[in-house]
Design a protein around this motif. Structure first.
Motif, PDB file in Angstrom:
ATOM      1  N   VAL A   6       0.884  -1.154   0.000  1.00  0.00           N
ATOM      2  CA  VAL A   6       0.000   0.000   0.000  1.00  0.00           C
ATOM      3  C   VAL A   6       0.924   1.206   0.000  1.00  0.00           C
ATOM      4  CG1 VAL A   6      -1.710   1.316   1.304  1.00  0.00           C
ATOM      5  CG2 VAL A   6      -1.829  -1.181   1.262  1.00  0.00           C
ATOM      6  N   ARG A   7       0.766   2.071  -0.983  1.00  0.00           N
ATOM      7  CA  ARG A   7       1.616   3.261  -1.085  1.00  0.00           C
ATOM      8  C   ARG A   7       0.898   4.443  -0.449  1.00  0.00           C
ATOM      9  NH1 ARG A   7       5.338   4.103  -6.098  1.00  0.00           N
ATOM     10  NH2 ARG A   7       6.413   2.543  -4.859  1.00  0.00           N
ATOM     11  N   VAL A   8       1.580   5.097   0.482  1.00  0.00           N
ATOM     12  CA  VAL A   8       1.018   6.228   1.218  1.00  0.00           C
ATOM     13  C   VAL A   8       1.821   7.486   0.898  1.00  0.00           C
ATOM     14  CG1 VAL A   8       0.561   7.192   3.505  1.00  0.00           C
ATOM     15  CG2 VAL A   8       0.213   4.748   3.100  1.00  0.00           C
ATOM     16  N   LEU A  25       3.918   0.285   2.324  1.00  0.00           N
ATOM     17  CA  LEU A  25       3.627  -0.547   3.489  1.00  0.00           C
ATOM     18  C   LEU A  25       3.472  -1.989   3.027  1.00  0.00           C
ATOM     19  CD1 LEU A  25       0.829   1.694   5.067  1.00  0.00           C
ATOM     20  CD2 LEU A  25       3.310   1.888   5.320  1.00  0.00           C
ATOM     21  N   TYR A  26       4.270  -2.857   3.607  1.00  0.00           N
ATOM     22  CA  TYR A  26       4.178  -4.294   3.375  1.00  0.00           C
ATOM     23  C   TYR A  26       3.879  -4.911   4.739  1.00  0.00           C
ATOM     24  CZ  TYR A  26       6.609  -3.446  -1.041  1.00  0.00           C
ATOM     25  OH  TYR A  26       6.960  -3.005  -2.290  1.00  0.00           O
ATOM     26  N   GLY A  27       2.612  -5.031   5.082  1.00  0.00           N
ATOM     27  CA  GLY A  27       2.261  -5.505   6.419  1.00  0.00           C
ATOM     28  C   GLY A  27       2.805  -4.539   7.457  1.00  0.00           C
ATOM     29  N   GLN A  28       3.693  -5.035   8.332  1.00  0.00           N
ATOM     30  CA  GLN A  28       4.307  -4.197   9.370  1.00  0.00           C
ATOM     31  C   GLN A  28       5.517  -3.421   8.874  1.00  0.00           C
ATOM     32  OE1 GLN A  28       3.165  -3.800  12.560  1.00  0.00           O
ATOM     33  NE2 GLN A  28       1.415  -5.008  11.919  1.00  0.00           N
ATOM     34  N   GLU A  29       6.031  -3.773   7.702  1.00  0.00           N
ATOM     35  CA  GLU A  29       7.241  -3.135   7.181  1.00  0.00           C
ATOM     36  C   GLU A  29       6.907  -1.845   6.436  1.00  0.00           C
ATOM     37  OE1 GLU A  29      10.957  -4.153   4.209  1.00  0.00           O
ATOM     38  OE2 GLU A  29       9.495  -5.707   4.645  1.00  0.00           O
ATOM     39  N   ARG A  30       7.735  -0.835   6.672  1.00  0.00           N
ATOM     40  CA  ARG A  30       7.590   0.450   5.996  1.00  0.00           C
ATOM     41  C   ARG A  30       8.858   0.696   5.186  1.00  0.00           C
ATOM     42  NH1 ARG A  30       3.822  -0.444   9.334  1.00  0.00           N
ATOM     43  NH2 ARG A  30       2.960   1.047  10.792  1.00  0.00           N
ATOM     44  N   PRO A  66       0.250   6.983  -5.449  1.00  0.00           N
ATOM     45  CA  PRO A  66      -0.115   6.491  -4.111  1.00  0.00           C
ATOM     46  C   PRO A  66      -1.542   5.959  -4.086  1.00  0.00           C
ATOM     47  CG  PRO A  66      -0.244   8.881  -4.186  1.00  0.00           C
ATOM     48  CD  PRO A  66       0.321   8.441  -5.511  1.00  0.00           C
ATOM     49  N   HIS A  67      -1.796   5.080  -3.107  1.00  0.00           N
ATOM     50  CA  HIS A  67      -3.139   4.533  -2.898  1.00  0.00           C
ATOM     51  C   HIS A  67      -3.932   5.359  -1.903  1.00  0.00           C
ATOM     52  CE1 HIS A  67      -0.693   0.893  -4.004  1.00  0.00           C
ATOM     53  NE2 HIS A  67      -1.611   0.925  -4.956  1.00  0.00           N
ATOM     54  N   THR A 160      -2.388   0.199  10.870  1.00  0.00           N
ATOM     55  CA  THR A 160      -2.043  -1.064  11.525  1.00  0.00           C
ATOM     56  C   THR A 160      -2.902  -1.270  12.767  1.00  0.00           C
ATOM     57  OG1 THR A 160       0.214  -0.901  10.717  1.00  0.00           O
ATOM     58  CG2 THR A 160      -0.155  -2.353  12.595  1.00  0.00           C
ATOM     59  N   MET A 161      -3.056  -0.221  13.560  1.00  0.00           N
ATOM     60  CA  MET A 161      -3.861  -0.317  14.778  1.00  0.00           C
ATOM     61  C   MET A 161      -5.323  -0.584  14.433  1.00  0.00           C
ATOM     62  SD  MET A 161      -4.209   2.352  17.938  1.00  0.00           S
ATOM     63  CE  MET A 161      -5.205   3.532  17.070  1.00  0.00           C
ATOM     64  N   ALA A 162      -5.849   0.113  13.433  1.00  0.00           N
ATOM     65  CA  ALA A 162      -7.247  -0.062  13.049  1.00  0.00           C
ATOM     66  C   ALA A 162      -7.510  -1.485  12.549  1.00  0.00           C
ATOM     67  CB  ALA A 162      -7.628   0.948  11.976  1.00  0.00           C
ATOM     68  N   ALA A 163      -6.512  -2.087  11.897  1.00  0.00           N
ATOM     69  CA  ALA A 163      -6.683  -3.450  11.392  1.00  0.00           C
ATOM     70  C   ALA A 163      -6.767  -4.468  12.526  1.00  0.00           C
ATOM     71  CB  ALA A 163      -5.527  -3.804  10.460  1.00  0.00           C
ATOM     72  N   ARG A 164      -6.218  -4.125  13.683  1.00  0.00           N
ATOM     73  CA  ARG A 164      -6.213  -5.046  14.827  1.00  0.00           C
ATOM     74  C   ARG A 164      -7.445  -4.916  15.724  1.00  0.00           C
ATOM     75  NH1 ARG A 164      -0.014  -4.181  16.732  1.00  0.00           N
ATOM     76  NH2 ARG A 164       0.940  -5.148  14.930  1.00  0.00           N
TER      77      ARG A 164
END
Length: 177
Positions: A6-8, A25-30, A66-67, A160-164
């Motif tokens: 996901v490109r921010v 963003l690749y999962g937790q990786e930036r 960007p997305h 990331t927080m919202a996904a959890r």
């Protein structure tokens, strides 16, 4: 199965200098993609500055595709004229993002600093240092570009927080309800 990025695009709006930062963003990786500044000409009229911001940001969006976009919210300054000018620059930024059909997320400077540095009263140098750390950069970006990267990182952390969070929960008064 490969994880798609996901490109921010993070934006730190300014009437003279608008910082931008792009991360994947690749999962937790930036991962750092690009950063820089859109500089308006000194002595330019407000309409000329707005055109430079619109054109510059449109070019950044076209180049980096960007997305999602994250923009720092304007704070109320002691100087009303400066606040108004900053608000107009921010309006140009938002217009460029809307015209590109990007989802836009907004964060206060306090939220950005808390998310990236750990406390809301962090100095610009602390923000720059943490951006370098989080993105494993070999050099320190210009202050406005670093602020824009910090906005992008803040959005990544909120995503990331919202996904959890379990469905149906929302935040009210700083608490999950």
């Amino acid at each position: 199965m490969a994880v798609s990025a996901v490109r921010v695009l993070g934006i730190d709006p300014g009437s003279r200098l608008t910082g931008f930062g792009v991360i994947d963003l690749y999962g937790q990786e930036r991962r750092y993609v690009a950063s820089g500044c859109i500089r308006t000409p000194q002595g330019a009229t407000l309409p000329e500055r707005i055109k430079v911001l619109l054109d510059g940001l449109s070019e950044v969006v076209m180049l980096y595709a960007p997305h999602e976009a994250a923009v720092e919210q304007v704070f109320v300054n002691v100087n009303p004229a400066a606040t108004l000018m900053l608000g107009q620059a921010r309006g140009a930024v938002l217009s460029a993002l809307v015209l590109a059909s990007l989802p836009i997320h907004e964060y206060t400077a306090l939220q950005v600093k808390q998310s990236v540095v750990g406390h809301g009263k962090a100095a610009k140098e602390q923000v720059q240092a943490m951006v370098v750390h989080h993105l494993r950069l070999s050099g320190t970006p210009q202050a406005d570009a670093a602020d824009a990267l910090a906005v992008a990182l803040c959005h990544a952390n909120h995503r990331t927080m919202a996904a959890r969070v379990p469905r149906g929960l929302t935040v009210k008064g700083g608490r999950w309800v």
